[in-house]
Design an enzyme around this catalytic site. Structure first.
Site, PDB file in Angstrom:
ATOM      1  CB  SER A  33      -0.929  -0.003   1.221  1.00  0.00           C
ATOM      2  OG  SER A  33      -0.196  -0.173   2.405  1.00  0.00           O
ATOM      3  CG  ASN A 120      -4.274  -4.918  12.804  1.00  0.00           C
ATOM      4  OD1 ASN A 120      -3.697  -4.820  11.720  1.00  0.00           O
ATOM      5  ND2 ASN A 120      -4.679  -6.069  13.304  1.00  0.00           N
ATOM      6  CB  THR A 165     -41.479  24.913  -9.104  1.00  0.00           C
ATOM      7  OG1 THR A 165     -42.577  25.372  -9.877  1.00  0.00           O
ATOM      8  CG2 THR A 165     -41.409  25.715  -7.807  1.00  0.00           C
ATOM      9  CG  HIS A 166     -42.197  21.601 -12.117  1.00  0.00           C
ATOM     10  ND1 HIS A 166     -42.396  20.266 -11.836  1.00  0.00           N
ATOM     11  CD2 HIS A 166     -42.997  22.289 -11.253  1.00  0.00           C
ATOM     12  CE1 HIS A 166     -43.300  20.156 -10.866  1.00  0.00           C
ATOM     13  NE2 HIS A 166     -43.669  21.370 -10.478  1.00  0.00           N
ATOM     14  CB  SER A 287     -14.772  26.862 -28.325  1.00  0.00           C
ATOM     15  OG  SER A 287     -14.695  26.099 -29.515  1.00  0.00           O
ATOM     16  CE  LYS A 293     -19.789  26.968 -26.931  1.00  0.00           C
ATOM     17  NZ  LYS A 293     -20.120  25.548 -26.938  1.00  0.00           N
ATOM     18  CG  ASN A 295     -17.324  26.382 -23.667  1.00  0.00           C
ATOM     19  OD1 ASN A 295     -18.382  26.837 -24.088  1.00  0.00           O
ATOM     20  ND2 ASN A 295     -16.423  25.804 -24.445  1.00  0.00           N
ATOM     21  CD  GLU A 300     -19.544  22.280 -19.100  1.00  0.00           C
ATOM     22  OE1 GLU A 300     -20.415  22.193 -19.956  1.00  0.00           O
ATOM     23  OE2 GLU A 300     -18.355  22.511 -19.396  1.00  0.00           O
ATOM     24  CE1 TYR A 327      -6.393  -3.521   8.600  1.00  0.00           C
ATOM     25  CE2 TYR A 327      -5.465  -5.712   8.261  1.00  0.00           C
ATOM     26  CZ  TYR A 327      -5.590  -4.388   7.874  1.00  0.00           C
ATOM     27  OH  TYR A 327      -4.925  -3.928   6.770  1.00  0.00           O
ATOM     28  CD  GLN A 332      -2.840  -2.553   2.085  1.00  0.00           C
ATOM     29  OE1 GLN A 332      -2.177  -2.741   3.097  1.00  0.00           O
ATOM     30  NE2 GLN A 332      -2.536  -3.118   0.931  1.00  0.00           N
ATOM     31  CE  LYS A 335      -4.319   3.005   4.943  1.00  0.00           C
ATOM     32  NZ  LYS A 335      -5.137   1.796   4.704  1.00  0.00           N
TER      33      LYS A 335
HETATM   34  N1  ARG Z   1      -1.197  -1.354   5.225  1.00  0.00           N
HETATM   35  C1  ARG Z   1      -2.155  -1.846   6.140  1.00  0.00           C
HETATM   36  C2  ARG Z   1      -3.488  -1.109   5.929  1.00  0.00           C
HETATM   37  O1  ARG Z   1      -3.490  -0.100   5.317  1.00  0.00           O
HETATM   38  C3  ARG Z   1      -1.699  -1.651   7.549  1.00  0.00           C
HETATM   39  C4  ARG Z   1      -2.270  -2.627   8.516  1.00  0.00           C
HETATM   40  C5  ARG Z   1      -1.750  -3.958   8.273  1.00  0.00           C
HETATM   41  N2  ARG Z   1      -2.132  -4.869   9.263  1.00  0.00           N
HETATM   42  C6  ARG Z   1      -2.031  -6.210   9.092  1.00  0.00           C
HETATM   43  N3  ARG Z   1      -2.427  -6.954  10.048  1.00  0.00           N
HETATM   44  N4  ARG Z   1      -1.588  -6.709   7.991  1.00  0.00           N
HETATM   45  O2  ARG Z   1      -4.520  -1.552   6.344  1.00  0.00           O
END
Ligand code: ARG
Length: 467
Positions: A33, A120, A165-166, A287, A293, A295, A300, A327, A332, A335
């Site tokens: 990760s 964790n 409205t509408h 454009s 134009k 824009n 958008e 966990y 993972q 993120k």
């Molecule tokens: N890179 C892991 C995550 O983002 C960290 C936690 C990993 N924990 C484990 N027991 N493998 O979740």
């Protein structure tokens, strides 16, 4: 750097004790990760410094080792900040990248940092800190957007525009009133942000893998050092849940939905057909083929970013759905969704704030449009109720006939001669013309929250005091 040259065939130096060989290349790729969680480096280091300081305070590690650890971590912080840190995919994630570098810098003392914690609770901490900061940033940005609207509302408390409205002309409103509608929406979004900060303001560190720890740690101390209100109360929940991230995404999705409605209105208003607003050059594009134009690309894109944010919300809800406690590595995947949505949301709020501040409002066009489409028909009906004592349903019918007549004569209601109106209902007098103008119409709507300039000014004062 030594760890980046780790032989892929040798087992992982952080957890490889029971492994005879290293991971397959595909395993390494799916497992790592670091490509995205390196964004958490500052939070990771802050958390580790607080943890090591607590361990020493509790006599779990020596003061000497703590000093080495803290010094080493600060060195790593400046290495990463100055771009002099080589991240290694073999070391999986930000936590192990930092720890391995610490070992290179300070030797065996580095091995004591991970006492009484797990990745964790570490990742739960880092991510919470990150989301908390992002929420605080969002709160400030929403305050800026609200301020931009308050200024425009004040400037246009009396400017009349058609209310829809509408998307059909309904009744005249003031542009200030329309602006204040967005202030209410973004004000609620901001209060959702504040509640979310309250919800996540608990420190995960010390939950360890899932069951807590036998070491005499002080979780209140780390919570305080990291700026949390208190430690979380249940170690299993602490490492299991990501509802704080989902709450951020929900708020981002709701705010995005509000922003997209504004974006859509700006797209419509800035067409030559409407001509209610003109975007500044700074927030529009030309454009490559049609020279005339201008824009509304930024609007958008704000509209489109909302789709992307919704995708992130649904993705994380789906990732978390049905996961057994505590966990699982599925988590993972939390993120990237949050990072992407946060970037989109920040950009969208910033672009909207700029557009709202800079756009030129064409009050003449708005006023002309406000008077067309028989927008004061309700005012005529209300006059019949008030002055001629008609039940509203009858007044509605009489007004409908007046509108039909005006339509057949291609004129406005106010242009119908009194004789014509009296032919429809004998109690109509020339006083009726006083309510048929758009100014009279908006001025009359003084009910709490209504569109009358006096009421809009009261709304503005309310929000000025709390913004
Ligand atoms: N890179 C892991 C995550 O983002 C960290 C936690 C990993 N924990 C484990 N027991 N493998 O979740």
């Amino acid at each position: 750097m030594a760890e980046s040259k780790t032989d892929t065939k040798s087992s992982n130096q952080m957890w490889g004790g029971r492994f005879a060989s290293g991971p397959d290349a595909i395993m390494e790729e799916i497992n790592a990760s670091i490509g995205f969680d390196k964004k958490l480096f500052a939070q990771d280091i802050r958390g580790s410094i607080a943890h090591a300081t607590m361990l020493a305070h509790q006599g779990i590690i020596s003061a000497d080792d703590k000093d080495k650890i803290v010094h080493g971590l600060n060195t790593i912080l400046s290495e990463i900040e100055s771009g002099n840190f080589e991240f290694s995919r073999q070391l999986e994630d930000i936590h192990m990248n930092v720890e391995a570098r610490l070992a290179t810098l300070i030797g065996p003392a580095a091995g004591r940092l991970h006492t009484a914690r797990s990745r964790n609770d570490q990742v739960a901490l880092d991510f919470r800190l990150w989301v908390k900061e992002e929420l605080e940033k969002t709160e400030k940005m929403l305050t800026g957007l609200i301020a931009a609207f308050l200024d425009r509302a004040e400037e246009h408390a009396e400017s009349v525009m058609p209310g829809f409205t509408h998307l059909q002309t309904a009744q005249p409103v003031t542009f200030g009133h329309h602006c204040m509608a967005y202030v209410e929406m973004f004000g609620r979004d901001r209060s959702r942000v504040r509640h979310a900060i309250e919800h996540l303001d608990e420190s995960p560190i010390g939950a360890a893998a899932l069951a807590g720890t036998g070491y005499p740690i002080d979780r209140h101390m780390t919570a305080k050092a990291l700026g949390f209100r208190e430690p979380t109360r249940n170690s299993i929940d602490t490492v299991s849940d990501r509802d704080f991230a989902i709450e951020f995404l929900s708020i981002a999705a709701i705010t995005g939905m509000h922003l997209s409605r504004l974006a859509e209105e700006i797209v419509i208003w800035s067409t030559p057909q409407f001509g209610f607003v003109r975007l500044s050059d700074a927030f529009s594009t030309g454009s490559s083929i049609m020279p005339q134009k201008k824009n509304p690309d930024a609007a958008e894109l704000v509209r489109a970013k909302t789709g992307r944010i919704n995708g992130s919300l649904v993705a994380l809800l789906t990732i978390m759905k049905g996961l057994p406690l505590a966990y699982s590595k599925d988590m993972q995947e939390d993120k990237e969704q949050v990072f992407d949505a946060a970037e989109s949301l920040e950009l969208a709020i910033a672009a909207m704030t700029g557009m709202v501040r800079d756009m030129t409002v064409n009050t003449a066009r708005m006023k002309a449009a406000a008077g067309s489409g028989y927008s004061t028909a309700t005012d005529l009906a209300d006059w019949l109720v008030r002055e001629a004592g008609l039940p509203f349903r009858d007044a509605h019918h009489v007004t409908g006939r007046a509108v039909a007549l005006a339509e057949s004569k291609s004129c406005d209601l106010a242009e119908l001669p009194l004789a014509d109106l009296q032919a429809i209902h004998p109690d109509i007098t020339d006083k009726v013309y006083g309510v048929l103008t758009v100014e009279a119409s908006v001025a009359s709507r003084k009910s709490f929250g209504g569109t009358a300039p006096s009421e809009v000014r009261r709304q503005i004062a309310f929000w000025r005091a709390r913004n």
